[in-house]
Design a protein around this motif. Structure first.
Motif: not given
Length: 94
Positions: A11-21, A38-48
């Protein structure tokens, strides 16, 4: 496994385009020496963060903006408790 853990905030501005690369490049750089999550949510961030703690990751790179750094540090503080926190490596994005 001491090594590098990378938190990638899509979701970070610079990561929105070309994220896969960018994720693939990070995975190539880290190689067998760590983990990229890759963390799409706070729950995923805590799991990582739990995973990094479980594996003894000693350096955490954050690919996101100021909010990503703040949330990652907060997650590490809550997960690691009295254990030493890993080094933080800010990566360009956000």
């Amino acid at each position: 496994m001491a090594g590098i853990g990378v938190i990638y905030n899509p979701h970070a501005r610079a990561n929105r385009n070309g994220a896969g690369d960018r994720v693939r490049r990070l995975e190539t750089v880290v190689g067998d020496h760590g983990i990229v999550r890759v963390t799409h949510s706070l729950d995923e961030l805590h799991e990582a963060t739990r995973e990094f703690h479980r594996y003894g990751i000693d350096t955490v790179g954050v690919c996101g903006g100021d909010g990503s750094y703040h949330c990652t540090l907060s997650a590490m503080d809550s997960i690691y408790g009295t254990d030493p926190l890993p080094k933080l490596l800010p990566l360009r994005a956000g």
